[in-house]
Design a protein around this motif. Structure first.
Motif, PDB file in Angstrom:
ATOM      1  N   ALA A  55       0.830  -1.203   0.000  1.00  0.00           N
ATOM      2  CA  ALA A  55       0.000   0.000   0.000  1.00  0.00           C
ATOM      3  C   ALA A  55       0.867   1.256   0.000  1.00  0.00           C
ATOM      4  CB  ALA A  55      -0.929  -0.009   1.209  1.00  0.00           C
ATOM      5  N   ALA A  56       1.900   1.262   0.831  1.00  0.00           N
ATOM      6  CA  ALA A  56       2.747   2.444   0.938  1.00  0.00           C
ATOM      7  C   ALA A  56       3.508   2.713  -0.356  1.00  0.00           C
ATOM      8  CB  ALA A  56       3.726   2.269   2.093  1.00  0.00           C
ATOM      9  N   GLU A  57       3.980   1.667  -1.005  1.00  0.00           N
ATOM     10  CA  GLU A  57       4.747   1.876  -2.238  1.00  0.00           C
ATOM     11  C   GLU A  57       3.865   2.343  -3.380  1.00  0.00           C
ATOM     12  OE1 GLU A  57       8.024   2.073  -4.820  1.00  0.00           O
ATOM     13  OE2 GLU A  57       7.793   2.135  -2.642  1.00  0.00           O
ATOM     14  N   GLY A 119      -2.906   5.642   8.251  1.00  0.00           N
ATOM     15  CA  GLY A 119      -2.378   6.686   9.136  1.00  0.00           C
ATOM     16  C   GLY A 119      -0.921   6.978   8.866  1.00  0.00           C
ATOM     17  N   HIS A 120      -0.160   5.928   8.548  1.00  0.00           N
ATOM     18  CA  HIS A 120       1.249   6.124   8.204  1.00  0.00           C
ATOM     19  C   HIS A 120       1.390   7.012   6.968  1.00  0.00           C
ATOM     20  CE1 HIS A 120       5.477   5.056   7.410  1.00  0.00           C
ATOM     21  NE2 HIS A 120       5.101   4.917   6.135  1.00  0.00           N
ATOM     22  N   ARG A 124       3.159  10.719   6.904  1.00  0.00           N
ATOM     23  CA  ARG A 124       4.383  10.904   6.122  1.00  0.00           C
ATOM     24  C   ARG A 124       4.220  11.941   5.008  1.00  0.00           C
ATOM     25  NH1 ARG A 124       8.412   6.972   6.238  1.00  0.00           N
ATOM     26  NH2 ARG A 124       9.427   8.377   4.742  1.00  0.00           N
ATOM     27  N   ARG A 125       3.035  12.030   4.427  1.00  0.00           N
ATOM     28  CA  ARG A 125       2.832  12.923   3.274  1.00  0.00           C
ATOM     29  C   ARG A 125       2.006  14.156   3.624  1.00  0.00           C
ATOM     30  NH1 ARG A 125       5.293  10.387  -1.309  1.00  0.00           N
ATOM     31  NH2 ARG A 125       4.863  12.421  -2.240  1.00  0.00           N
ATOM     32  N   GLY A 126       1.668  14.356   4.878  1.00  0.00           N
ATOM     33  CA  GLY A 126       0.931  15.561   5.267  1.00  0.00           C
ATOM     34  C   GLY A 126      -0.478  15.615   4.718  1.00  0.00           C
TER      35      GLY A 126
END
Length: 267
Positions: A55-57, A119-120, A124-126
């Motif tokens: 998901a993050a990538e 949430g991460h 991390r990206r505001g």
């Protein structure tokens, strides 16, 4: 919206499904993108499963494509994570540990909630909009539509993650795990609303109208100008005295016949 969200059969179809739902796709990212994508990058704080790293990538690639590699502040952006089965590999890890009487690490407890990665991403990206987790692409698109239509968010980052297997290693490297992300905006306005309004003469309070222009015939102020040919004080204006202009209006001479009748009537 006039069109309803259509489910995506896989993360690769997410952009097409979002466009079919009437949403604007500003950018997209996915994993794997090429044959070089064998393992998703390690995501600190997340272990034993590829779900959150996938998901993050995918989200990172999507946002970087929109910002052209230069991070900048985005408007209010919601994060929606969608998955039919959720973190299947993580659930298997927890089940095996419980069945074997092993001690569960705190990180597994933390990432057991699917919105942990949402949430991460937001931190991390505001991204300051709502965070939502739903089951499947269709539900994710419907939530995105609602958030944009209600004004809860100006943009929506929708991330779809599906793990095809959950064997040893949490399904990582199976070649079937997939993730996709799209940055969505509201649909464009209709043509008749999208064009800027060009104000006419009546929209300008300071613009003189046909009756407001002092040099136009018929303007009430023209009769107050002595130089106007129609003004009573103009030298070329013939004066026709009326009944009220006669100074002796109340003392006119009596008609001769009327005077005789009055004299004959006197005693």
């Amino acid at each position: 919206m006039s069109r309803t969200a259509q489910p995506a059969d896989s993360p690769d179809d997410l952009s097409a499904a979002a466009a079919a739902a009437g949403l604007r796709v500003l950018s997209a990212g996915r994993w794997p993108r090429s044959a070089a994508d064998l393992e998703p990058p390690v995501l600190p704080g997340f272990v034993a499963s590829s779900f959150s790293p996938l998901a993050a990538e995918a989200a990172r690639r999507c946002l970087d494509a929109h910002q052209e590699g230069v991070p900048a502040e985005l408007p209010v952006t919601a994060v929606v994570v969608a998955s039919e089965l959720g973190d299947l590999a993580g659930a298997v890890q927890v089940a095996e540990a419980v069945d074997g009487g092993a001690r569960l690490g705190p990180l597994l407890f933390f990432q057991a909630v699917p919105n942990a990665v949402a949430g991460h991403l937001a931190a991390r990206r505001g991204l300051t909009g709502p965070v939502v987790c739903v089951g499947g692409a269709g539900a994710g698109l419907e939530v995105a539509e609602l958030l944009l239509a209600d004004g809860d968010a100006e943009l929506v980052l929708l991330v779809l993650v599906e793990q095809a297997t959950a064997g040893p290693g949490g399904g990582s490297g199976s070649g079937a795990d997939r993730a996709a992300a799209v940055l969505l905006a509201p649909p464009p306005l209709p043509d008749h609303l999208d064009h800027p309004h060009h104000p006419g003469p009546l929209d300008h309070p300071d613009h003189p109208g046909p009756l407001d222009h002092p040099d136009r015939p018929g303007h009430p102020d023209r009769l107050d100008q002595p130089d106007h040919p129609g003004h009573p004080d103009h030298p070329d204006h013939p004066h026709h005295p009326g009944r009220l202009d006669h100074t002796d209006h109340h003392h006119r001479p009596t008609h001769p016949d009327r005077q005789q009748e009055q004299e004959g009537a006197q005693p």
